[in-house]
Design a protein around this motif. Structure first.
Motif, mmCIF file in Angstrom:
data_model
loop_
_atom_site.group_PDB
_atom_site.id
_atom_site.type_symbol
_atom_site.label_atom_id
_atom_site.label_comp_id
_atom_site.label_asym_id
_atom_site.label_seq_id
_atom_site.Cartn_x
_atom_site.Cartn_y
_atom_site.Cartn_z
ATOM 1 N N ILE A 294 0.853 -1.198 0.000
ATOM 2 C CA ILE A 294 0.000 0.000 0.000
ATOM 3 C C ILE A 294 0.885 1.242 0.000
ATOM 4 C CG2 ILE A 294 -1.801 1.291 1.223
ATOM 5 C CD1 ILE A 294 -2.853 -1.287 2.370
ATOM 6 N N ASN A 295 0.627 2.151 -0.921
ATOM 7 C CA ASN A 295 1.348 3.426 -0.976
ATOM 8 C C ASN A 295 0.478 4.523 -0.367
ATOM 9 O OD1 ASN A 295 3.367 2.104 -2.398
ATOM 10 N ND2 ASN A 295 2.565 2.718 -4.403
ATOM 11 N N MET A 296 0.985 5.136 0.690
ATOM 12 C CA MET A 296 0.242 6.225 1.359
ATOM 13 C C MET A 296 1.063 7.497 1.254
ATOM 14 S SD MET A 296 -0.620 4.519 4.990
ATOM 15 C CE MET A 296 -1.522 5.752 5.832
ATOM 16 N N PHE A 297 0.681 8.386 0.373
ATOM 17 C CA PHE A 297 1.440 9.626 0.184
ATOM 18 C C PHE A 297 0.628 10.814 0.680
ATOM 19 C CE2 PHE A 297 5.388 8.836 -2.283
ATOM 20 C CZ PHE A 297 5.334 7.450 -2.258
ATOM 21 N N PHE A 298 1.021 11.333 1.832
ATOM 22 C CA PHE A 298 0.330 12.492 2.401
ATOM 23 C C PHE A 298 0.858 13.796 1.811
ATOM 24 C CE2 PHE A 298 -0.099 9.155 5.531
ATOM 25 C CZ PHE A 298 -1.393 9.295 5.983
ATOM 26 N N GLU A 299 1.983 13.715 1.084
ATOM 27 C CA GLU A 299 2.533 14.884 0.395
ATOM 28 C C GLU A 299 2.597 14.544 -1.084
ATOM 29 O OE1 GLU A 299 6.518 15.906 1.509
ATOM 30 O OE2 GLU A 299 5.876 17.274 3.066
ATOM 31 N N ASN A 300 2.557 15.566 -1.933
ATOM 32 C CA ASN A 300 2.594 15.331 -3.384
ATOM 33 C C ASN A 300 3.869 14.619 -3.810
ATOM 34 O OD1 ASN A 300 0.245 16.653 -3.455
ATOM 35 N ND2 ASN A 300 1.084 18.579 -4.253
ATOM 36 N N SER A 301 3.731 13.844 -4.866
ATOM 37 C CA SER A 301 4.888 13.136 -5.397
ATOM 38 C C SER A 301 4.596 12.702 -6.825
ATOM 39 C CB SER A 301 5.159 11.908 -4.531
ATOM 40 O OG SER A 301 6.101 11.079 -5.159
ATOM 41 N N THR A 302 5.585 12.810 -7.685
ATOM 42 C CA THR A 302 5.434 12.273 -9.046
ATOM 43 C C THR A 302 6.364 11.071 -9.166
ATOM 44 O OG1 THR A 302 5.269 14.557 -9.765
ATOM 45 C CG2 THR A 302 5.456 12.903 -11.494
ATOM 46 N N ARG A 303 7.664 11.357 -9.082
ATOM 47 C CA ARG A 303 8.678 10.327 -9.270
ATOM 48 C C ARG A 303 8.585 9.206 -8.238
ATOM 49 N NH1 ARG A 303 10.902 14.359 -11.691
ATOM 50 N NH2 ARG A 303 9.947 15.467 -9.993
ATOM 51 N N MET B 135 -4.765 10.077 -0.623
ATOM 52 C CA MET B 135 -4.864 10.728 0.685
ATOM 53 C C MET B 135 -5.701 12.008 0.605
ATOM 54 S SD MET B 135 -3.422 8.310 2.052
ATOM 55 C CE MET B 135 -3.864 8.767 3.704
ATOM 56 N N ALA B 136 -5.801 12.601 -0.603
ATOM 57 C CA ALA B 136 -6.586 13.836 -0.725
ATOM 58 C C ALA B 136 -8.068 13.568 -0.466
ATOM 59 C CB ALA B 136 -6.394 14.423 -2.117
ATOM 60 N N THR B 137 -8.519 12.339 -0.776
ATOM 61 C CA THR B 137 -9.946 12.038 -0.584
ATOM 62 C C THR B 137 -10.161 11.042 0.556
ATOM 63 O OG1 THR B 137 -9.741 10.289 -2.235
ATOM 64 C CG2 THR B 137 -10.541 12.406 -3.023
ATOM 65 N N SER B 138 -9.111 10.746 1.331
ATOM 66 C CA SER B 138 -9.251 9.751 2.400
ATOM 67 C C SER B 138 -9.856 10.371 3.663
ATOM 68 C CB SER B 138 -7.884 9.177 2.747
ATOM 69 O OG SER B 138 -7.214 10.076 3.593
ATOM 70 N N SER B 139 -10.074 9.529 4.656
ATOM 71 C CA SER B 139 -10.664 10.009 5.906
ATOM 72 C C SER B 139 -9.748 10.919 6.700
ATOM 73 C CB SER B 139 -11.065 8.816 6.781
ATOM 74 O OG SER B 139 -12.156 8.177 6.198
ATOM 75 N N VAL B 140 -8.479 11.018 6.272
ATOM 76 C CA VAL B 140 -7.568 11.950 6.942
ATOM 77 C C VAL B 140 -8.157 13.353 6.845
ATOM 78 C CG1 VAL B 140 -5.245 12.948 6.851
ATOM 79 C CG2 VAL B 140 -5.570 10.512 6.456
ATOM 80 N N LYS B 141 -8.793 13.610 5.712
ATOM 81 C CA LYS B 141 -9.418 14.925 5.498
ATOM 82 C C LYS B 141 -10.613 15.122 6.434
ATOM 83 C CE LYS B 141 -6.896 16.632 2.194
ATOM 84 N NZ LYS B 141 -5.769 17.247 2.664
ATOM 85 N N LYS B 142 -11.140 14.019 6.967
ATOM 86 C CA LYS B 142 -12.277 14.141 7.896
ATOM 87 C C LYS B 142 -11.790 14.212 9.340
ATOM 88 C CE LYS B 142 -15.253 11.267 4.966
ATOM 89 N NZ LYS B 142 -15.826 9.913 4.923
ATOM 90 N N GLY B 143 -10.481 14.240 9.523
ATOM 91 C CA GLY B 143 -9.948 14.412 10.870
ATOM 92 C C GLY B 143 -9.361 13.153 11.480
ATOM 93 N N GLU B 144 -9.335 12.054 10.736
ATOM 94 C CA GLU B 144 -8.766 10.821 11.286
ATOM 95 C C GLU B 144 -7.269 11.021 11.520
ATOM 96 O OE1 GLU B 144 -10.000 6.585 10.108
ATOM 97 O OE2 GLU B 144 -8.226 6.930 8.891
ATOM 98 N N THR B 145 -6.756 10.465 12.603
ATOM 99 C CA THR B 145 -5.324 10.638 12.872
ATOM 100 C C THR B 145 -4.525 9.667 12.010
ATOM 101 O OG1 THR B 145 -5.176 8.958 14.574
ATOM 102 C CG2 THR B 145 -5.822 11.165 15.299
ATOM 103 N N LEU B 146 -3.248 9.969 11.889
ATOM 104 C CA LEU B 146 -2.339 9.115 11.116
ATOM 105 C C LEU B 146 -2.365 7.689 11.665
ATOM 106 C CD1 LEU B 146 0.088 8.722 9.144
ATOM 107 C CD2 LEU B 146 1.557 9.485 10.995
#
Ligand code: ASP
Length: 320
Positions: free
Chosen positions: A49-58, A79-90
């Motif tokens: 599983i790839n979880m990128f909380f910051e932008n990345s191309t390469r 991550m832009a549309t994940s529940s992190v945006k709803k306040g879920e902790t890391l």
């Protein structure tokens, strides 16, 4: 194999022998990647599983391709549309994913130390794809492989790391790796972009770029990380390019066969002249991208071996 780690969190935890083990295996994956059929079954049946909380191309595409070539089932969390945006902790996000039994978790996060914290909570192998200003271990490993293939060795070289050192996890991981392997390291940049502690990692800090480049075998440019700057670190982009942008005139101070590197993404005309970046006789920037896939395959291969051994041991113990 001389590699016993459970996670790849930083270069700090790796010995020179472990670094060499990764690079040697990566060399073999470079050969595989140049074939028409690139498939291996090393990670068959495993979930990445790839979880990128910051932008990345390469980095993200490289990890995805690496996992697929090794036969893993790869999932990219958006991550832009994940529940992190709803306040879920890391940690809650990590525990939720952990319950789905992934084998490899590739994480990029804006906070230094976040990936280490996450690794302490899950049952799979965690790979740090960049955490804040802290570490970016696979970048330093792919840079090392690029240098070793271009120069024939990864020790006793004069390596100049130039630019925004203060905000750069790439600079930090590279300094640690190249220092461990025994190189002569120079850090070049304005005092506003030079963190105090870095000289303690064994590098000479030089403000004047021409002086810093003199006799260098490797010139490693860094991106000016505007997104991590909250004040006036540089007077203007023009002034910065004038003093610290790599152009032909400044590069002439390095050795005639010096190679030019950049981790990407590049700001052409800010830290590097576009013509230098594209000069196939000097620039190894595209090689760095190629080496990135091979290095990530090697890291995931080695971590998967340890994971299998670890799980095998636990099953054996449960029968005692
Ligand atoms: N791609 C590298 C990183 O994620 C370098 C950069 O962003 O400038 O740190």
């Amino acid at each position: 194999m001389a590699f016993h780690a459970r996670h790849l969190l930083g270069i700090e935890q790796l010995s020179p022998l472990e670094i060499t083990t990764i690079l040697d295996l990566a060399d073999r994956y470079v050969d595989l990647n140049r074939r028409t059929v690139k498939q291996s079954d090393t990670l068959a049946g495993m979930t990445q599983i790839n979880m990128f909380f910051e932008n990345s191309t390469r980095t993200q595409s490289s990890f995805e391709i690496a996992g697929k070539r090794l036969g893993a089932d790869v999932m990219n969390m958006n991550m832009a549309t994940s529940s992190v945006k709803k306040g879920e902790t890391l940690i809650d996000t990590a525990m939720t994913l952990n319950a789905m039994h992934p084998d490899l978790l590739v994480v990029r996060h804006g906070a230094s130390g976040a990936v280490n914290l996450l690794a302490s909570k899950v049952n799979c192998a965690v790979l740090n794809a960049g955490d804040g200003r802290h570490e970016h271990p696979t970048q330093a490993l792919l840079d090392a492989l690029t240098i070793r293939r271009a120069k024939g060795r990864i020790d006793r070289l004069t390596i100049a790391i130039c630019g925004d050192v203060a905000h750069s996890r790439v600079a930090r991981s590279n300094l640690i790796l190249l220092g461990k392997m025994g190189n002569n390291l120079r850090l070049i940049g304005p005092p506003t972009l030079m963190p105090a502690g870095f000289a303690e990692l064994g590098a000479t800090v030089i403000e004047d770029m021409r002086e810093g480049l003199r006799g260098a075998d490797v010139v490693m440019m860094l991106r000016l990380q505007k997104e991590r700057m909250d004040g006036g670190f540089v007077p203007s982009m023009r002034e910065y390019y004038h003093r610290y942008g790599l152009d032909a005139e400044k590069l002439a101070f390095a050795k005639p066969d010096a190679i030019v590197m950049h981790p990407g993404p590049m700001n052409r005309g800010v830290e590097i002249d576009g013509e230098i970046a594209d000069d196939i006789n000097r620039s190894v920037i595209q090689d760095q991208v190629e080496m990135g896939v091979a290095v990530r395959m090697a890291c995931m291969d080695l971590l998967a071996r340890n994971l299998r051994a670890d799980r095998g041991r636990k099953i054996a113990e449960s029968y005692v």
